[in-house]
Design an enzyme around this catalytic site. Structure first.
Site, PDB file in Angstrom:
ATOM      1  N   HIS A   1       7.650 -30.285  11.462  1.00  0.00           N
ATOM      2  CA  HIS A   1       7.203 -29.001  10.912  1.00  0.00           C
ATOM      3  C   HIS A   1       6.094 -29.210   9.880  1.00  0.00           C
ATOM      4  O   HIS A   1       5.131 -28.431   9.836  1.00  0.00           O
ATOM      5  CB  HIS A   1       8.375 -28.236  10.305  1.00  0.00           C
ATOM      6  CG  HIS A   1       9.382 -27.802  11.329  1.00  0.00           C
ATOM      7  ND1 HIS A   1       9.033 -27.159  12.484  1.00  0.00           N
ATOM      8  CD2 HIS A   1      10.736 -27.951  11.382  1.00  0.00           C
ATOM      9  CE1 HIS A   1      10.109 -26.920  13.202  1.00  0.00           C
ATOM     10  NE2 HIS A   1      11.161 -27.386  12.557  1.00  0.00           N
TER      11      HIS A   1
ATOM     12  N   CYS B   1       3.118  -2.994   3.963  1.00  0.00           N
ATOM     13  CA  CYS B   1       2.274  -1.838   4.284  1.00  0.00           C
ATOM     14  C   CYS B   1       3.031  -1.029   5.337  1.00  0.00           C
ATOM     15  O   CYS B   1       4.231  -1.244   5.533  1.00  0.00           O
ATOM     16  CB  CYS B   1       0.871  -2.248   4.723  1.00  0.00           C
ATOM     17  SG  CYS B   1       0.730  -3.147   6.270  1.00  0.00           S
TER      18      CYS B   1
ATOM     19  N   THR C   1       2.937  -0.959   8.637  1.00  0.00           N
ATOM     20  CA  THR C   1       3.438  -1.816   9.725  1.00  0.00           C
ATOM     21  C   THR C   1       3.716  -3.243   9.287  1.00  0.00           C
ATOM     22  O   THR C   1       4.398  -3.984  10.001  1.00  0.00           O
ATOM     23  CB  THR C   1       2.374  -1.905  10.830  1.00  0.00           C
ATOM     24  OG1 THR C   1       1.166  -2.429  10.243  1.00  0.00           O
ATOM     25  CG2 THR C   1       2.093  -0.545  11.453  1.00  0.00           C
ATOM     26  N   GLY C   2       3.128  -3.647   8.184  1.00  0.00           N
ATOM     27  CA  GLY C   2       3.176  -5.054   7.756  1.00  0.00           C
ATOM     28  C   GLY C   2       2.065  -5.875   8.391  1.00  0.00           C
ATOM     29  O   GLY C   2       1.876  -7.042   8.051  1.00  0.00           O
TER      30      GLY C   2
ATOM     31  N   ASP D   1       0.864  -1.181   0.000  1.00  0.00           N
ATOM     32  CA  ASP D   1       0.000   0.000   0.000  1.00  0.00           C
ATOM     33  C   ASP D   1       0.898   1.227   0.000  1.00  0.00           C
ATOM     34  O   ASP D   1       2.135   1.114  -0.150  1.00  0.00           O
ATOM     35  CB  ASP D   1      -1.024  -0.047   1.154  1.00  0.00           C
ATOM     36  CG  ASP D   1      -0.411   0.287   2.509  1.00  0.00           C
ATOM     37  OD1 ASP D   1       0.831   0.443   2.604  1.00  0.00           O
ATOM     38  OD2 ASP D   1      -1.175   0.402   3.488  1.00  0.00           O
ATOM     39  N   HIS D   2       0.295   2.392   0.204  1.00  0.00           N
ATOM     40  CA  HIS D   2       1.076   3.642   0.179  1.00  0.00           C
ATOM     41  C   HIS D   2       2.173   3.659   1.247  1.00  0.00           C
ATOM     42  O   HIS D   2       3.230   4.239   1.050  1.00  0.00           O
ATOM     43  CB  HIS D   2       0.137   4.834   0.360  1.00  0.00           C
ATOM     44  CG  HIS D   2      -0.767   4.716   1.540  1.00  0.00           C
ATOM     45  ND1 HIS D   2      -1.806   3.801   1.582  1.00  0.00           N
ATOM     46  CD2 HIS D   2      -0.792   5.369   2.727  1.00  0.00           C
ATOM     47  CE1 HIS D   2      -2.428   3.913   2.746  1.00  0.00           C
ATOM     48  NE2 HIS D   2      -1.829   4.850   3.452  1.00  0.00           N
TER      49      HIS D   2
ATOM     50  N   HIS E   1      10.906 -23.414   9.492  1.00  0.00           N
ATOM     51  CA  HIS E   1       9.895 -24.083  10.323  1.00  0.00           C
ATOM     52  C   HIS E   1       8.481 -23.995   9.765  1.00  0.00           C
ATOM     53  O   HIS E   1       7.713 -24.933   9.898  1.00  0.00           O
ATOM     54  CB  HIS E   1       9.876 -23.472  11.734  1.00  0.00           C
ATOM     55  CG  HIS E   1      11.123 -23.719  12.515  1.00  0.00           C
ATOM     56  ND1 HIS E   1      11.161 -23.676  13.889  1.00  0.00           N
ATOM     57  CD2 HIS E   1      12.392 -24.017  12.124  1.00  0.00           C
ATOM     58  CE1 HIS E   1      12.382 -23.927  14.313  1.00  0.00           C
ATOM     59  NE2 HIS E   1      13.168 -24.128  13.257  1.00  0.00           N
TER      60      HIS E   1
HETATM   61  C1  RB5 Z   1      -1.989   2.944   6.386  1.00  0.00           C
HETATM   62  O1  RB5 Z   1      -1.987   4.193   6.974  1.00  0.00           O
HETATM   63  C2  RB5 Z   1      -1.649   1.881   7.412  1.00  0.00           C
HETATM   64  O2  RB5 Z   1      -2.753   1.673   8.250  1.00  0.00           O
HETATM   65  C3  RB5 Z   1      -1.261   0.596   6.724  1.00  0.00           C
HETATM   66  O3  RB5 Z   1      -0.177   0.830   5.880  1.00  0.00           O
HETATM   67  C4  RB5 Z   1      -0.845  -0.541   7.633  1.00  0.00           C
HETATM   68  O4  RB5 Z   1       0.116  -0.140   8.540  1.00  0.00           O
HETATM   69  C5  RB5 Z   1      -1.951  -1.289   8.249  1.00  0.00           C
HETATM   70  O5  RB5 Z   1      -1.758  -2.291   8.952  1.00  0.00           O
END
Ligand code: RB5
Length: 143
Positions: free
Chosen positions: A133, A64, A66-67, A7-8, A97
């Protein structure tokens, strides 16, 4: 073939990872997004998950901010094992694993230098294939 999606919040890091893949001569398919304009991460998580389940791609990298959101979405798909990694130890362990088929990264969490090392570790570590595993992975698929 490696599937890429972001995403952005992950766009800038995706560019760094594409540079690394280009340098290594590794083939990838980029499912977007294509800028830092705000988009919805589930759209890209689903595209990448489906490309793996269809056999079009072998592994995926999702990014994203945070991932977290992008990995939670991908993990809704049966057969997808998306691992959110912030270090090389977990990237190695999740291949050995869990036979993880998607690496998730937080573009606002890890810097490009570390992220590339994590990607390198993830792509170059095989699944151990150990019975214990395989048995645990099979158990993931039932509630
Ligand atoms: C976008 O602002 C943010 O929420 C997204 O990139 C991500 O971190 C969501 O889990």
């Amino acid at each position: 073939m490696i599937a890429l999606g972001c995403d952005h919040g992950g766009y800038e890091l995706k560019l760094e990872i594409k540079k690394y893949l280009d340098e290594k001569g590794l083939e990838y398919k980029d499912f977007g997004c294509d800028s830092t304009v705000a988009v919805d991460y589930p759209v890209y998580a689903k595209k990448v998950a489906r490309s793996i389940l269809s056999g079009e791609c072998d592994k995926g990298i999702l990014i994203c901010g945070t991932g977290i959101g992008i990995s939670i979405t991908a993990n809704k798909f049966k057969g997808i094992r998306a691992a959110l990694c912030t270090d090389c130890f977990t990237a190695e362990a999740t291949r050995l694993h869990n036979d993880a088929n998607i690496l998730a990264l937080g573009g606002r969490v890890v810097g490009p230098g570390l992220a590339v090392k994590i990607v390198d570790t993830f792509l170059n570590t095989p699944f151990s294939g150990a019975d214990r595993h395989m048995n645990r992975i099979a158990q993931m698929e039932t509630e």
